[in-house]
Design a protein around this motif. Structure first.
Motif, PDB file in Angstrom:
ATOM      1  N   ARG A 126       0.805  -1.210   0.000  1.00  0.00           N
ATOM      2  CA  ARG A 126       0.000   0.000   0.000  1.00  0.00           C
ATOM      3  C   ARG A 126       0.851   1.279   0.000  1.00  0.00           C
ATOM      4  NH1 ARG A 126      -5.327   0.292   1.139  1.00  0.00           N
ATOM      5  NH2 ARG A 126      -5.328  -1.720   2.215  1.00  0.00           N
ATOM      6  N   SER A 127       1.994   1.255   0.629  1.00  0.00           N
ATOM      7  CA  SER A 127       2.840   2.449   0.713  1.00  0.00           C
ATOM      8  C   SER A 127       3.789   2.594  -0.478  1.00  0.00           C
ATOM      9  CB  SER A 127       3.645   2.430   2.007  1.00  0.00           C
ATOM     10  OG  SER A 127       4.495   1.289   2.048  1.00  0.00           O
ATOM     11  N   SER A 128       3.758   1.636  -1.390  1.00  0.00           N
ATOM     12  CA  SER A 128       4.647   1.692  -2.555  1.00  0.00           C
ATOM     13  C   SER A 128       4.195   2.773  -3.528  1.00  0.00           C
ATOM     14  CB  SER A 128       4.657   0.337  -3.266  1.00  0.00           C
ATOM     15  OG  SER A 128       5.299   0.436  -4.526  1.00  0.00           O
ATOM     16  N   ASP A 129       5.144   3.437  -4.174  1.00  0.00           N
ATOM     17  CA  ASP A 129       4.820   4.421  -5.201  1.00  0.00           C
ATOM     18  C   ASP A 129       4.145   3.771  -6.404  1.00  0.00           C
ATOM     19  OD1 ASP A 129       5.885   6.431  -3.671  1.00  0.00           O
ATOM     20  OD2 ASP A 129       7.829   6.433  -4.690  1.00  0.00           O
ATOM     21  N   ASP A 130       4.328   2.465  -6.573  1.00  0.00           N
ATOM     22  CA  ASP A 130       3.738   1.742  -7.698  1.00  0.00           C
ATOM     23  C   ASP A 130       2.278   1.365  -7.439  1.00  0.00           C
ATOM     24  OD1 ASP A 130       6.356   1.888  -8.479  1.00  0.00           O
ATOM     25  OD2 ASP A 130       6.624  -0.248  -8.830  1.00  0.00           O
ATOM     26  N   PHE A 131       1.811   1.531  -6.203  1.00  0.00           N
ATOM     27  CA  PHE A 131       0.472   1.068  -5.818  1.00  0.00           C
ATOM     28  C   PHE A 131      -0.608   2.011  -6.339  1.00  0.00           C
ATOM     29  CE2 PHE A 131      -3.103   0.937  -2.816  1.00  0.00           C
ATOM     30  CZ  PHE A 131      -3.390  -0.422  -2.799  1.00  0.00           C
ATOM     31  N   LYS A 132      -1.616   1.454  -6.982  1.00  0.00           N
ATOM     32  CA  LYS A 132      -2.745   2.216  -7.493  1.00  0.00           C
ATOM     33  C   LYS A 132      -4.048   1.486  -7.164  1.00  0.00           C
ATOM     34  CE  LYS A 132       0.403   4.543  -9.789  1.00  0.00           C
ATOM     35  NZ  LYS A 132       1.187   5.355  -8.865  1.00  0.00           N
ATOM     36  N   VAL A 133      -5.138   2.234  -7.039  1.00  0.00           N
ATOM     37  CA  VAL A 133      -6.468   1.645  -6.906  1.00  0.00           C
ATOM     38  C   VAL A 133      -7.344   2.218  -8.010  1.00  0.00           C
ATOM     39  CG1 VAL A 133      -8.554   1.447  -5.509  1.00  0.00           C
ATOM     40  CG2 VAL A 133      -6.309   1.246  -4.422  1.00  0.00           C
ATOM     41  N   GLU A 134      -7.933   1.335  -8.795  1.00  0.00           N
ATOM     42  CA  GLU A 134      -8.831   1.735  -9.876  1.00  0.00           C
ATOM     43  C   GLU A 134     -10.263   1.404  -9.487  1.00  0.00           C
ATOM     44  OE1 GLU A 134      -8.454   3.301 -12.635  1.00  0.00           O
ATOM     45  OE2 GLU A 134      -6.265   3.422 -12.728  1.00  0.00           O
ATOM     46  N   GLU A 135     -11.112   2.413  -9.359  1.00  0.00           N
ATOM     47  CA  GLU A 135     -12.528   2.180  -9.104  1.00  0.00           C
ATOM     48  C   GLU A 135     -13.257   2.041 -10.438  1.00  0.00           C
ATOM     49  OE1 GLU A 135     -13.923   5.401  -6.756  1.00  0.00           O
ATOM     50  OE2 GLU A 135     -12.736   4.853  -4.991  1.00  0.00           O
ATOM     51  N   GLU A 136     -14.254   1.148 -10.470  1.00  0.00           N
ATOM     52  CA  GLU A 136     -14.944   0.870 -11.725  1.00  0.00           C
ATOM     53  C   GLU A 136     -16.453   0.774 -11.522  1.00  0.00           C
ATOM     54  OE1 GLU A 136     -13.448  -2.775 -13.214  1.00  0.00           O
ATOM     55  OE2 GLU A 136     -11.393  -2.076 -13.393  1.00  0.00           O
ATOM     56  N   PRO A 137     -17.229   1.038 -12.576  1.00  0.00           N
ATOM     57  CA  PRO A 137     -18.685   0.853 -12.498  1.00  0.00           C
ATOM     58  C   PRO A 137     -19.075  -0.581 -12.860  1.00  0.00           C
ATOM     59  CG  PRO A 137     -18.144   1.879 -14.572  1.00  0.00           C
ATOM     60  CD  PRO A 137     -16.828   1.698 -13.837  1.00  0.00           C
ATOM     61  N   THR A 138     -18.371  -1.535 -12.284  1.00  0.00           N
ATOM     62  CA  THR A 138     -18.587  -2.950 -12.585  1.00  0.00           C
ATOM     63  C   THR A 138     -19.124  -3.653 -11.349  1.00  0.00           C
ATOM     64  OG1 THR A 138     -16.784  -2.941 -14.204  1.00  0.00           O
ATOM     65  CG2 THR A 138     -17.470  -5.085 -13.338  1.00  0.00           C
ATOM     66  N   LEU A 139     -20.231  -4.370 -11.509  1.00  0.00           N
ATOM     67  CA  LEU A 139     -20.887  -5.024 -10.381  1.00  0.00           C
ATOM     68  C   LEU A 139     -20.712  -6.528 -10.435  1.00  0.00           C
ATOM     69  CD1 LEU A 139     -24.321  -3.177 -10.183  1.00  0.00           C
ATOM     70  CD2 LEU A 139     -22.307  -2.805  -8.752  1.00  0.00           C
ATOM     71  N   PHE A 140     -20.614  -7.138  -9.254  1.00  0.00           N
ATOM     72  CA  PHE A 140     -20.595  -8.590  -9.130  1.00  0.00           C
ATOM     73  C   PHE A 140     -21.718  -9.032  -8.208  1.00  0.00           C
ATOM     74  CE2 PHE A 140     -16.723  -7.688 -11.102  1.00  0.00           C
ATOM     75  CZ  PHE A 140     -16.412  -8.814 -11.855  1.00  0.00           C
ATOM     76  N   TYR A 141     -22.259 -10.177  -8.526  1.00  0.00           N
ATOM     77  CA  TYR A 141     -23.440 -10.660  -7.826  1.00  0.00           C
ATOM     78  C   TYR A 141     -23.546 -12.166  -8.019  1.00  0.00           C
ATOM     79  CZ  TYR A 141     -24.698  -9.522 -12.646  1.00  0.00           C
ATOM     80  OH  TYR A 141     -24.671  -9.376 -14.010  1.00  0.00           O
ATOM     81  N   LEU A 142     -24.439 -12.778  -7.257  1.00  0.00           N
ATOM     82  CA  LEU A 142     -24.789 -14.170  -7.488  1.00  0.00           C
ATOM     83  C   LEU A 142     -26.004 -14.205  -8.403  1.00  0.00           C
ATOM     84  CD1 LEU A 142     -24.477 -15.759  -3.922  1.00  0.00           C
ATOM     85  CD2 LEU A 142     -22.722 -15.522  -5.688  1.00  0.00           C
ATOM     86  N   LYS A 143     -25.879 -14.907  -9.510  1.00  0.00           N
ATOM     87  CA  LYS A 143     -27.034 -15.197 -10.348  1.00  0.00           C
ATOM     88  C   LYS A 143     -27.679 -16.470  -9.811  1.00  0.00           C
ATOM     89  CE  LYS A 143     -26.860 -14.677 -14.874  1.00  0.00           C
ATOM     90  NZ  LYS A 143     -26.403 -14.718 -16.293  1.00  0.00           N
ATOM     91  N   LEU A 144     -28.992 -16.463  -9.695  1.00  0.00           N
ATOM     92  CA  LEU A 144     -29.732 -17.600  -9.162  1.00  0.00           C
ATOM     93  C   LEU A 144     -30.626 -18.152 -10.264  1.00  0.00           C
ATOM     94  CD1 LEU A 144     -30.755 -15.975  -5.744  1.00  0.00           C
ATOM     95  CD2 LEU A 144     -28.695 -17.315  -6.262  1.00  0.00           C
ATOM     96  N   ASN A 145     -30.381 -19.375 -10.666  1.00  0.00           N
ATOM     97  CA  ASN A 145     -31.130 -19.997 -11.752  1.00  0.00           C
ATOM     98  C   ASN A 145     -32.467 -20.497 -11.216  1.00  0.00           C
ATOM     99  OD1 ASN A 145     -32.140 -21.472 -13.872  1.00  0.00           O
ATOM    100  ND2 ASN A 145     -30.282 -22.687 -14.201  1.00  0.00           N
ATOM    101  N   GLN A 146     -33.509 -19.718 -11.455  1.00  0.00           N
ATOM    102  CA  GLN A 146     -34.820 -20.034 -10.899  1.00  0.00           C
ATOM    103  C   GLN A 146     -35.434 -21.295 -11.505  1.00  0.00           C
ATOM    104  OE1 GLN A 146     -37.466 -16.637 -10.813  1.00  0.00           O
ATOM    105  NE2 GLN A 146     -35.786 -15.225 -10.346  1.00  0.00           N
ATOM    106  N   LYS A 147     -34.896 -21.728 -12.650  1.00  0.00           N
ATOM    107  CA  LYS A 147     -35.402 -22.941 -13.281  1.00  0.00           C
ATOM    108  C   LYS A 147     -34.621 -24.186 -12.868  1.00  0.00           C
ATOM    109  CE  LYS A 147     -37.475 -20.768 -17.349  1.00  0.00           C
ATOM    110  NZ  LYS A 147     -37.549 -20.764 -18.827  1.00  0.00           N
ATOM    111  N   ALA A 148     -33.564 -23.978 -12.069  1.00  0.00           N
ATOM    112  CA  ALA A 148     -32.714 -25.114 -11.693  1.00  0.00           C
ATOM    113  C   ALA A 148     -33.417 -26.044 -10.720  1.00  0.00           C
ATOM    114  CB  ALA A 148     -31.399 -24.614 -11.100  1.00  0.00           C
TER     115      ALA A 148
END
Length: 559
Positions: A293-315
């Motif tokens: 975290r303290s390295s000059d090479d360290f970066k954090v990229e925020e994104e508009p990308t979502l993760f979720y559980l898909k639930l197969n209602q037909k399963a």
């Protein structure tokens, strides 16, 4: 991406060195300058060989623009191909093969004037290449998922063609001459120019594609490029090499000579490669973040990308029970998940639209702020709903199958989610970890029960997330169907297309129905990526949709 879109579609892609999607992108990123705000006005002079070395955690499933559904493919399609427009700074379209365009007063007809450009085999890029590619994408014989999804309701007759109701030559596209491409829309689409930057809208050389047949776009020698780079080597499962495309119309402004991509699924291996100078970027999993975290090479990229559980209602009947699905939403501690398991700047997700993505047209407030938190962490309530679901189903012991990724980070996160879900009395979760390509295939075939998946935007509009879940939508794959939900999305795209305030009201209602009422998804987190970037890498452009990164103007300084 990031299906763009912006497809990213699965967790593993999120964290290790992959991309995603939709939609989010093949390799993982950087700041737009590669050095987080330093002056990037320098040039690529000096002793540098202008070679960028990066990693990805997944193989490219295909480079066929009509068949691509994932962020790995869209990342490298974006690196090797130009459509009518490309994504420029701040996600604004900039000229690609189209030098300029004009739109009719009613917003229904677009005319694109094409520049002189070549394919990497020397053939000219013409308007007919766009006609062929777009027709191929909606032709039901092609089997494209994104063609009907991206063009349906947008390009005239696309839906009818993809449903087999009209011939492909009725698609609203026309080559007026070699350098003039005309498009007729079903309705005015305010973001249409932005849409043309997406991979599904790329041109194809008909003679080459048909000559290669089933082998097209599966090997380096069955590919053509018309963009900044071309793939010259493709060692499946190991990596691939991109070299500067000297036939590219804007080759004078491409500074990198070569991009080497390694497939590396283990974060520790990736960090070691970074430390020894063999790669110029690495994504960090939780255990490495505090170390660097303290390295000059360290970066954090925020994104508009979502993760979720898909639930197969037909399963099975368990996942078809709304109380069981709501219990799964409530039993997962998302804050601990992002703080401890991910530890990379990601934030808990509480809806289907990410934070800091789009603003309300009337108030100017963030969409997420207006529509609020649609899921909560409440173990007691979750257990109550679960027990009610079991009673309704007449079950005491339940076993559910969970489809996850095969990277180190994916496995760690999936183990955490399994543990959280198994707080529900009588539930056993069996995790299966598979490679990205197999996960895509199983999603397409709905061959799963619970799936860890994700989505990045294909364009800057709530529709790119919410349109996915309409009945029989190409990317739905959950078995969810609601006439009321379908009507809200249809109305937003048609009757309210030019009435932004009413349109957003429909989107707010649809999101609440999707997450809060019908519990179609279990939101997990909005992605950020903790990374190390070599400071000599400059001007890598970060995209919120489509390809995660653009390397067209990137260069190596003083290595």
């Amino acid at each position: 991406m990031k299906k763009t879109n912006w497809l990213l579609l699965v967790l593993a892609l999120v964290l290790s060195m992959f991309l995603a999607a939709c939609s989010g992108g093949g390799d993982e990123g950087s700041s737009s300058s590669g050095d987080s705000g330093s002056d990037s006005s320098g040039d690529a002079s000096g002793d540098s060989k202008q070679v960028l070395n990066i990693m990805d955690s997944a193989e490219i499933p295909t480079m066929d623009a009509s068949l691509a559904t994932d962020a790995v493919a869209f990342q490298f399609l974006g690196s090797t191909m130009d459509g009518l427009y490309r994504l420029g700074e701040n996600a604004q379209p900039e000229p690609g093969i189209a030098e300029e365009s004009e739109v009719s007063d009613d917003g229904m007809t677009w005319t694109f004037h094409l520049r002189d450009a070549k394919w990497s085999n020397g053939d000219p890029v013409t308007a007919n290449d766009f006609v062929y590619a777009w027709q191929r994408a909606v032709n039901p014989d092609t089997g494209s998922e994104y063609g009907p999804y991206m063009m349906g309701g947008v390009i005239k007759n696309a839906t009818a063609i993809s449903n087999g109701e009209k011939p492909v030559d009725q698609l609203g596209v026309e080559a007026v001459d070699e350098h003039t491409f005309k498009v007729t829309l079903e309705k005015p689409i305010p973001y249409f120019k932005s849409l043309t930057t997406f991979g599904t809208f790329l041109p194809l050389n008909k003679k080459f594609v048909e000559e290669k047949g089933d082998k097209y776009a599966l090997e380096a020698d069955t590919l053509l490029s018309n963009g900044p780079f071309k793939i010259t080597e493709w060692n499946h499962g190991e990596g691939w090499t991109l070299k500067k495309n000297e036939d590219y119309w804007d080759a004078d402004n491409v500074k990198l000579n070569q991009i080497n991509v390694k497939v590396v699924k283990d974060t520790a291996t990736g960090v070691n490669l970074y430390e020894t100078g063999e790669v110029d970027r690495v994504n960090l999993s939780a255990e490495f973040v505090d170390q660097y975290r303290s390295s000059d090479d360290f970066k954090v990229e925020e994104e508009p990308t979502l993760f979720y559980l898909k639930l197969n209602q037909k399963a099975n009947d368990v996942l078809g029970n709304v109380k069981a699905r709501k219990a799964m939403q409530m039993v997962i501690d998302r804050q601990s998940m992002v703080d401890v398991i991910l530890n990379n700047g990601s934030i808990p997700a509480d809806g289907d639209i990410p934070k800091n993505f789009v603003k309300d047209p009337e108030s100017g407030k963030d969409f997420r702020e207006v529509n609020g938190e649609l899921v909560s962490y409440d173990v007691d309530k979750a257990k109550q709903l679960w027990n009610e679901a079991k009673e309704e189903l007449g079950k005491d012991k339940i076993t559910l199958e969970y489809l996850g990724g095969d990277t180190e980070t994916a496995k760690n996160l999936d183990a955490y989610i399994k543990d959280q879900l198994e707080q529900l009395d009588g539930l056993t979760v069996k995790v299966t970890s598979v490679p990205f390509k197999e996960r895509l295939q199983r999603d397409t075939n709905m061959n799963y029960q619970i799936q860890n998946a994700g989505w990045g935007p294909d364009y800057i509009d709530p529709n790119t997330f919410l349109n996915m879940w309409v009945t029989d939508g190409a990317n739905n794959k959950t078995g969810y169907s609601s006439k009321e939900y379908d009507q809200l999305i249809e109305q937003a795209g048609n009757e309210y297309a030019l009435e932004p305030e009413k349109r957003f009201e429909n989107f707010y209602k649809a999101e609440k129905m999707l997450i809060q009422d019908d519990a179609v998804l279990v939101p997990l987190y909005q992605r950020a990526r903790a990374q190390l970037w070599k400071p000599y890498v400059k001007d890598v452009q970060v995209n919120p949709m489509g390809p995660d990164y653009s390397y067209k103007h990137a260069y190596i300084e003083g290595k």
